[in-house]
Write a protein that holds these residues in place. Structure first.
Motif, PDB file in Angstrom:
ATOM      1  N   PHE A  42       0.812  -1.217   0.000  1.00 40.17           N
ATOM      2  CA  PHE A  42       0.000   0.000   0.000  1.00 40.17           C
ATOM      3  C   PHE A  42       0.851   1.274   0.000  1.00 40.17           C
ATOM      4  O   PHE A  42       0.382   2.314  -0.476  1.00 40.17           O
ATOM      5  CB  PHE A  42      -0.967  -0.017   1.188  1.00 40.17           C
ATOM      6  CG  PHE A  42      -2.169  -0.882   0.946  1.00 40.17           C
ATOM      7  CD1 PHE A  42      -3.203  -0.446   0.133  1.00 40.17           C
ATOM      8  CD2 PHE A  42      -2.252  -2.154   1.490  1.00 40.17           C
ATOM      9  CE1 PHE A  42      -4.304  -1.242  -0.116  1.00 40.17           C
ATOM     10  CE2 PHE A  42      -3.355  -2.956   1.253  1.00 40.17           C
ATOM     11  CZ  PHE A  42      -4.386  -2.494   0.446  1.00 40.17           C
ATOM     12  N   ARG A  43       2.052   1.187   0.478  1.00 40.95           N
ATOM     13  CA  ARG A  43       2.925   2.367   0.448  1.00 40.95           C
ATOM     14  C   ARG A  43       3.366   2.685  -0.976  1.00 40.95           C
ATOM     15  O   ARG A  43       3.489   3.839  -1.357  1.00 40.95           O
ATOM     16  CB  ARG A  43       4.149   2.134   1.341  1.00 40.95           C
ATOM     17  CG  ARG A  43       4.961   3.413   1.571  1.00 40.95           C
ATOM     18  CD  ARG A  43       5.940   3.239   2.692  1.00 40.95           C
ATOM     19  NE  ARG A  43       7.075   2.415   2.289  1.00 40.95           N
ATOM     20  CZ  ARG A  43       8.066   2.052   3.084  1.00 40.95           C
ATOM     21  NH1 ARG A  43       8.046   2.403   4.371  1.00 40.95           N
ATOM     22  NH2 ARG A  43       9.055   1.321   2.651  1.00 40.95           N
ATOM     23  N   LYS A  44       3.568   1.655  -1.788  1.00 42.87           N
ATOM     24  CA  LYS A  44       4.129   1.873  -3.121  1.00 42.87           C
ATOM     25  C   LYS A  44       3.152   1.614  -4.269  1.00 42.87           C
ATOM     26  O   LYS A  44       3.378   2.094  -5.382  1.00 42.87           O
ATOM     27  CB  LYS A  44       5.367   0.972  -3.316  1.00 42.87           C
ATOM     28  CG  LYS A  44       6.499   1.263  -2.338  1.00 42.87           C
ATOM     29  CD  LYS A  44       7.677   0.326  -2.600  1.00 42.87           C
ATOM     30  CE  LYS A  44       8.834   0.629  -1.667  1.00 42.87           C
ATOM     31  NZ  LYS A  44       9.997  -0.273  -1.921  1.00 42.87           N
ATOM     32  N   HIS A  45       2.094   0.847  -4.015  1.00 40.97           N
ATOM     33  CA  HIS A  45       1.250   0.398  -5.131  1.00 40.97           C
ATOM     34  C   HIS A  45      -0.243   0.545  -4.856  1.00 40.97           C
ATOM     35  O   HIS A  45      -1.046  -0.186  -5.435  1.00 40.97           O
ATOM     36  CB  HIS A  45       1.557  -1.064  -5.464  1.00 40.97           C
ATOM     37  CG  HIS A  45       2.988  -1.325  -5.781  1.00 40.97           C
ATOM     38  ND1 HIS A  45       3.541  -1.075  -7.010  1.00 40.97           N
ATOM     39  CD2 HIS A  45       3.994  -1.811  -4.998  1.00 40.97           C
ATOM     40  CE1 HIS A  45       4.822  -1.407  -6.996  1.00 40.97           C
ATOM     41  NE2 HIS A  45       5.122  -1.854  -5.790  1.00 40.97           N
ATOM     42  N   ALA A  46      -0.646   1.473  -4.009  1.00 36.74           N
ATOM     43  CA  ALA A  46      -2.059   1.605  -3.622  1.00 36.74           C
ATOM     44  C   ALA A  46      -2.952   1.889  -4.832  1.00 36.74           C
ATOM     45  O   ALA A  46      -4.024   1.284  -4.983  1.00 36.74           O
ATOM     46  CB  ALA A  46      -2.218   2.700  -2.572  1.00 36.74           C
ATOM     47  N   LEU A  47      -2.527   2.812  -5.704  1.00 31.25           N
ATOM     48  CA  LEU A  47      -3.352   3.147  -6.874  1.00 31.25           C
ATOM     49  C   LEU A  47      -3.474   1.952  -7.816  1.00 31.25           C
ATOM     50  O   LEU A  47      -4.541   1.699  -8.375  1.00 31.25           O
ATOM     51  CB  LEU A  47      -2.743   4.339  -7.614  1.00 31.25           C
ATOM     52  CG  LEU A  47      -3.514   4.812  -8.861  1.00 31.25           C
ATOM     53  CD1 LEU A  47      -4.940   5.208  -8.499  1.00 31.25           C
ATOM     54  CD2 LEU A  47      -2.778   5.979  -9.529  1.00 31.25           C
ATOM     55  N   GLN A  84       9.963  -5.006 -12.266  1.00 29.21           N
ATOM     56  CA  GLN A  84       8.598  -5.287 -11.859  1.00 29.21           C
ATOM     57  C   GLN A  84       7.981  -4.119 -11.091  1.00 29.21           C
ATOM     58  O   GLN A  84       6.761  -3.899 -11.143  1.00 29.21           O
ATOM     59  CB  GLN A  84       8.559  -6.550 -10.979  1.00 29.21           C
ATOM     60  CG  GLN A  84       9.003  -7.814 -11.691  1.00 29.21           C
ATOM     61  CD  GLN A  84       9.449  -8.899 -10.714  1.00 29.21           C
ATOM     62  OE1 GLN A  84       9.271  -8.772  -9.494  1.00 29.21           O
ATOM     63  NE2 GLN A  84      10.047  -9.956 -11.243  1.00 29.21           N
ATOM     64  N   ALA A  85       8.809  -3.362 -10.360  1.00 31.35           N
ATOM     65  CA  ALA A  85       8.315  -2.266  -9.535  1.00 31.35           C
ATOM     66  C   ALA A  85       7.964  -1.016 -10.337  1.00 31.35           C
ATOM     67  O   ALA A  85       7.320  -0.102  -9.826  1.00 31.35           O
ATOM     68  CB  ALA A  85       9.343  -1.918  -8.463  1.00 31.35           C
ATOM     69  N   LYS A 141       7.119   5.384 -12.259  1.00 31.12           N
ATOM     70  CA  LYS A 141       7.639   4.666 -11.091  1.00 31.12           C
ATOM     71  C   LYS A 141       6.505   4.262 -10.182  1.00 31.12           C
ATOM     72  O   LYS A 141       5.440   4.873 -10.166  1.00 31.12           O
ATOM     73  CB  LYS A 141       8.630   5.525 -10.308  1.00 31.12           C
ATOM     74  CG  LYS A 141       9.911   5.818 -11.084  1.00 31.12           C
ATOM     75  CD  LYS A 141      10.885   6.582 -10.225  1.00 31.12           C
ATOM     76  CE  LYS A 141      12.197   6.850 -10.956  1.00 31.12           C
ATOM     77  NZ  LYS A 141      13.148   7.572 -10.122  1.00 31.12           N
ATOM     78  N   ALA A 142       6.761   3.171  -9.408  1.00 30.52           N
ATOM     79  CA  ALA A 142       5.746   2.710  -8.452  1.00 30.52           C
ATOM     80  C   ALA A 142       5.645   3.678  -7.302  1.00 30.52           C
ATOM     81  O   ALA A 142       6.578   4.371  -6.984  1.00 30.52           O
ATOM     82  CB  ALA A 142       6.099   1.323  -7.925  1.00 30.52           C
TER      83      ALA A 142
END
Length: 460
Positions: A244-249, A449-450, A459-460
């Motif tokens: 959730f810190r990096k990929h919430a959207l 992958q990130a 960027k993620a």
């Protein structure tokens, strides 16, 4: 030329032998079929008998809404199952989670088959029914992500769509088996006998199916991607926090992709069509057994187009397959109720089959699409939680919403526009994502992958 490691798999994640490939696909299909059989048996019973047996004091119409609400309540607990399974799956492996979810689902389903009704124990009956449905929801929330990753992470990079379709096929197979068994019991124990005991038999059958599924799943090796992570001691300690810190959207967009498919699918898997078409006081009034057989036949069609969707995803890409599927699903949505409302079982069957074309093409590629969206170290959490949120936004209360719309408007036009809106949301979410077919899945490629697959974000 790459060589197989001590797990029997190559470092790139391809399976060393054809026998291993077949074992993974077979175990994934059987396990998910059993899991979804259990889940759908409940939804079918909710449409056919639970309103009368567990919620009768609420009055005929409201009792049916309450019955469908119990189908939806389980979806609220899918994120809990996804969170627990995501943490365990990213920390301790995909295989462990699949064994736990299978047992939990089977135990809950079998106990529903033994549950006394409201007439026997009063308010305790619906309370216990809801608690058991919650356990099913927790199990379903964790099952799908594990099955998907076991299939796709074992697959050769050019065949992830086909391999990923194996857990997807388990859903229509589960519906086929559930509808078929329920239809058979409607013939063996018609009328009052079905209400008294016939509906219980499919639930009790779950105990045998779980034993079969457990035996088959035990014989499958752990995902090669997780094996490599474990050997390097690179498992993420708090995968959900990182997600959730990096990929919430990304989680939200992926959830809407599934929500569009799930809302439409739950017209049958959630029991709404079965209830609407068999209600003796309604506009259609078809025989219960006939409608159940029609749903069973449509499940075969759904299975075929789900497999085709996975195959096409390898040929023309995940995104393109989805776009074609959304267009065909919109056609199916607008055709469904005009055909059902003819009061002809042949036309109802045709409507359901047309619907499954788009359903299959927007479901078959999902496993490969989701797996390729998230980095290896948090992939189980990303896949499971996106799926669980999508299920809440899509199918959780779709039967309840549809039932309320019919009761308040006196027709099905509002239901059609509701479903069409969900399909359009799914299409928009798909258009926001890049196609990442063939991206390396192993821990060596975490940086690649990130990178965000969302258009406009680098960027993620």
């Amino acid at each position: 030329m790459s060589t197989a490691n001590d797990t029997g798999f190559t470092p790139t994640g391809t399976i060393a032998t054809t026998k291993d490939r077949r074992r993974v696909v077979f175990a994934t299909v059987v396990g998910t079929t059993v899991e979804w059989y259990d889940f759908f048996i409940y939804a079918l019973a909710a449409g056919l008998v639970f309103g009368q047996l567990f919620f009768a004091p609420a009055g005929e119409e409201f009792a049916q809404i309450l019955s469908f609400l119990t189908v939806g309540i389980s979806f609220l607990f899918r994120p809990l199952g996804a969170f627990l399974a995501g943490h365990l799956g990213d920390r301790y492996g995909r295989r462990l989670v699949l064994m736990i979810t299978l047992i939990l689902m089977g135990a809950a389903t079998t106990l529903v088959g033994l549950l006394p009704t409201y007439a026997a124990i009063g308010i305790a009956a619906p309370i216990l029914l809801i608690l058991l449905r919650i356990l099913q929801g927790i199990s379903a929330g964790g099952e799908w992500g594990g099955a998907v990753l076991m299939a796709v992470e074992h697959a050769p990079s050019k065949r992830r769509g086909v391999f990923g379709a194996s857990p997807q096929i388990g859903v229509p197979l589960g519906l086929l088996l559930a509808s078929g068994v329920m239809a058979l019991m409607a013939v063996i124990a018609p009328g009052d006998a079905f209400l008294e005991w016939g509906w219980r038999v499919p639930f009790l059958l779950s105990f045998v199916l779980i034993l079969i599924g457990y035996y088959i799943r035990r014989r499958v090796d752990e995902s090669p991607v997780f094996v490599e992570l474990a050997e390097r001691k690179e498992q993420t300690k708090m995968p959900i926090v990182q997600l959730f810190r990096k990929h919430a959207l990304l989680v939200l967009i992926a959830a809407f992709v599934f929500a569009g498919n799930n809302a439409v699918g739950y017209m049958t898997t959630g029991g709404f069509i079965q209830r609407y078409a068999t209600d003796p006081a309604g506009p259609v009034g078809l025989a219960t057994a006939d409608v159940l057989w029609a749903v069973t036949l449509s499940a075969v069609s759904w299975l075929v187009f789900t497999a085709l969707g996975g195959w096409l995803a390898d040929k023309i890409g995940r995104r393109t397959t989805y776009i074609i599927g959304w267009i065909l699903l919109l056609v199916g949505v607008f055709a469904l109720f005009p055909l059902v409302n003819t009061r002809s079982i042949a036309m109802l069957t045709l409507g359901l089959i047309i619907l499954t074309v788009g359903l299959g093409l927007t479901y078959g590629p999902q496993a490969a699409l989701y797996t390729e969206l998230f980095p290896a170290s948090i992939r189980f959490s990303g896949v499971s939680i996106s799926y669980a949120i999508g299920a809440i936004l899509g199918g959780a209360f779709a039967p309840t919403i549809a039932q309320a719309l019919v009761q308040n408007t006196g027709g099905t036009a509002a239901v059609t526009w509701y479903l069409a809106g969900m399909v359009v949301l799914g299409l928009i979410a798909t258009l926001l994502l890049r196609d990442r077919s063939g991206i390396p899945l192993g821990p060596d490629h975490e940086a690649e992958q990130a990178q965000s697959p969302i258009y406009g974000l680098s960027k993620a």
